[in-house]
Design a protein around this motif. Sequence first.
Motif, PDB file in Angstrom:
ATOM      1  N   VAL A  99      -7.044   3.347  -2.745  1.00  0.00           N
ATOM      2  CA  VAL A  99      -6.571   2.031  -2.309  1.00  0.00           C
ATOM      3  C   VAL A  99      -7.011   1.826  -0.859  1.00  0.00           C
TER       4      VAL A  99
ATOM      5  N   GLU B 163      -9.156  -1.664  -4.703  1.00  0.00           N
ATOM      6  CA  GLU B 163      -9.466  -0.391  -5.337  1.00  0.00           C
ATOM      7  C   GLU B 163     -10.768  -0.559  -6.099  1.00  0.00           C
TER       8      GLU B 163
ATOM      9  N   PHE C 261      -0.732   0.344  -9.429  1.00  0.00           N
ATOM     10  CA  PHE C 261      -1.477  -0.747  -8.784  1.00  0.00           C
ATOM     11  C   PHE C 261      -1.357  -2.045  -9.577  1.00  0.00           C
TER      12      PHE C 261
ATOM     13  N   ILE D  63       2.288   1.830  -3.499  1.00  0.00           N
ATOM     14  CA  ILE D  63       1.281   2.375  -4.413  1.00  0.00           C
ATOM     15  C   ILE D  63       1.031   3.849  -4.097  1.00  0.00           C
TER      16      ILE D  63
ATOM     17  N   LYS E 138       0.844  -1.197   0.000  1.00  0.00           N
ATOM     18  CA  LYS E 138       0.000   0.000   0.000  1.00  0.00           C
ATOM     19  C   LYS E 138       0.880   1.247   0.000  1.00  0.00           C
TER      20      LYS E 138
END
Length: 92
Positions: A73, A87, A30, A24, A21
């Motif tokens: 996210v 997502e 992603f 990203i 996470k």
Amino acid sequence: MPTATARHILVSSEAECLQLKSEIEAGAEFADVARRHSLCPSRAQGGDLGTFTQGQMVKEFDDIVFSGEINKVLGPVRTQFGYHLIEITKRW
């Protein structure tokens, strides 16, 4: 019946989920992260799960997809399969 499209990344630990996470949020794509790390066969499509209706996924996943913020996210979300980053790309 509410319907959504979403993509996800499935990993075995909360720590790995949080690390991905962070990557990203720092700018990693992603889909690329999903292809490299996800344990789900959807990794071949960058984590894309396609279109599904409310009730098709396990409850913890479903709850997030049908209430969470779109294009953000979300997670880690723990299910019987492991830890997910989710997502939501569309919901109607």
